[in-house]
Design an enzyme around this catalytic site. Structure first.
Site, short mmCIF file in Angstrom:
data_model
loop_
_atom_site.label_atom_id
_atom_site.label_comp_id
_atom_site.label_asym_id
_atom_site.label_seq_id
_atom_site.Cartn_x
_atom_site.Cartn_y
_atom_site.Cartn_z
N ARG A 96 32.27 30.97 32.72
CA ARG A 96 33.79 31.47 32.94
C ARG A 96 34.02 32.85 33.42
O ARG A 96 32.85 33.67 33.25
CB ARG A 96 34.64 31.34 31.45
CG ARG A 96 33.91 32.03 30.63
CD ARG A 96 34.33 31.57 28.93
NE ARG A 96 33.88 32.39 27.97
CZ ARG A 96 32.72 32.22 27.32
NH1 ARG A 96 31.81 31.57 27.99
NH2 ARG A 96 32.25 33.00 26.36
N CYS A 105 52.44 44.32 33.45
CA CYS A 105 52.78 43.80 32.29
C CYS A 105 54.32 44.06 32.13
O CYS A 105 55.04 44.72 32.73
CB CYS A 105 52.29 44.25 31.22
SG CYS A 105 50.30 44.34 31.30
S1 SF4 Z 1 49.79 46.30 27.86
FE1 SF4 Z 1 49.96 44.75 26.26
S2 SF4 Z 1 50.35 42.68 27.59
FE2 SF4 Z 1 49.59 44.27 29.00
S3 SF4 Z 1 47.19 43.74 29.21
FE3 SF4 Z 1 47.75 45.38 27.73
S4 SF4 Z 1 47.53 44.46 25.76
FE4 SF4 Z 1 48.07 42.85 27.22
#
Ligand code: SF4
Length: 347
Positions: A96, A105
């Site tokens: 994978r 995000c």
């Molecule tokens: S900020 Fe939160 S949502 Fe974004 S990669 Fe990191 S843990 Fe995941």
């Protein structure tokens, strides 16, 4: 719905929404200059302003302790870089690969293990880099599963996701496409019919893995968003991070696992928090995590049991870290009440 339907991205906005006190503006602006901040309307609505220890706030509202690094912490705690043969690909395990489409995000979690690489304006894969990543996958018949991650891939438009998913699905030896996301919880309105359709492809299995850490994250709208995937035939799993002051007691952890199962989401991983910079105040000890897993095993349905895992620092991969119920020589096994029983040796 919130009366302020925009994502909060700076400390002044957090102050206006009573998420941080005015007297801490200066120190928290320093944190925000170092690590990205974003709190969506859905998350802002979940935070109880009267509770100084609110478990949702702890995950998303900056904290001055983030500026204090501890020696074992590192900027790339799980060693992505060492296993990245080209931009966007992490190939750590034989069957994978991770495909990091985007470095942004919907929210920025204070414990994020990729906090040094994600943030607004960090961009994503250019068309040329995506083409090179797809060529890499095409050329390696051992790659059975492609894991879309980032950042959060579900910040992309349905149209862009549909195009990428179809390109991956066109690779004959890839049978499974897995999407890791926090969006159904933090921006449930993004899970539109078009986005769900974008992830479905004939003759390939798509899994969506939801990142959720506290039972309050699974409110009515988040549950409805998850149901849109499951009703469309996309199975869901979950991953959670064990976090001090968020879910490090058995009642909260058990309630989280039950809430997930009620949403038809099978708890998959409970991650021990990674050694990300400035996150010591959010980490627990491994012995505490094992004790919590024992308590879960004793009190909650088998459906509610995730695997407790540690990403070994510097890229050696994920390993289950117990607890173990069998004695070293295999002669004694522990039951869910903590009593030990003999098991006959093999003749
Ligand atoms: S900020 Fe939160 S949502 Fe974004 S990669 Fe990191 S843990 Fe995941």
């Amino acid at each position: 719905m919130s009366a302020h339907p925009t994502t909060l991205r700076d400390i002044d906005q957090l102050c206006e929404r009573a998420l941080v006190p005015r007297e801490r503006l200066g120190e928290l602006a320093e944190v925000a200059a170092r690590y990205a901040v974003a709190i969506t309307p859905a998350v802002a609505d979940l935070i109880e302003r009267d509770d100084p220890d609110d478990p949702i706030a702890r995950q998303f509202v900056p904290d001055a302790r983030e500026l204090v690094g501890e020696p074992p912490e590192r900027r790339d705690p799980i060693g992505d870089d060492a296993f990245s043969p080209l931009e966007g690909i992490v190939h750590r395990y034989p069957d994978r690969v991770l495909l990091k489409l985007v470095n942004a995000c919907a929210v920025y979690c204070r414990f994020c293990f990729r906090r040094e690489t994600v943030g607004p304006g960090r961009g994503g894969l250019s068309p040329a880099a995506l083409a090179a990543a797809l060529d890499y996958i095409h050329a390696r018949p051992e790659i059975w599963e492609v894991i879309l991650t980032g950042g959060d891939p579900l910040v992309l438009s349905a149209r862009r996701l549909a195009a990428v998913v179809r390109q991956i699905a066109a690779v004959g030896h890839v049978k499974v496409i897995r999407v890791h996301t926090r969006v159904p919880v933090v921006a449930p309105e993004r899970i539109s019919a078009a986005l769900v359709r974008a992830l479905r492809v004939d003759e390939k299995a798509t899994f969506v893995v939801l990142h959720a850490n506290h039972p309050r994250e699974l409110g009515k709208e988040a549950r409805a968003a998850c149901a849109r995937f499951v009703d469309a035939g996309i199975p869901m799993l979950s991953q959670s991070v064990l976090l001090r002051g968020v879910n490090d007691d058995v009642e909260t952890l058990g309630a989280l696992m039950r809430a997930l199962v009620e949403c038809r989401i099978k708890p998959y991983y409970l991650h021990h928090a990674d050694l990300a910079p400035g996150t010591a105040h959010l980490r627990t000890g491994i012995a505490q995590g094992q004790a919590l897993m024992r308590a879960l095993h004793g009190r909650y349905s088998g459906l509610c049991q995730p695997a407790y895992v540690l990403d070994i620092p510097d890229g050696y991969g994920k390993s289950p870290i117990g607890p173990n119920y069998l004695s070293e020589d295999g002669s004694l096994v522990e039951d869910f009440n903590g009593r030990h029983h003999r098991y006959p040796p093999r003749r």
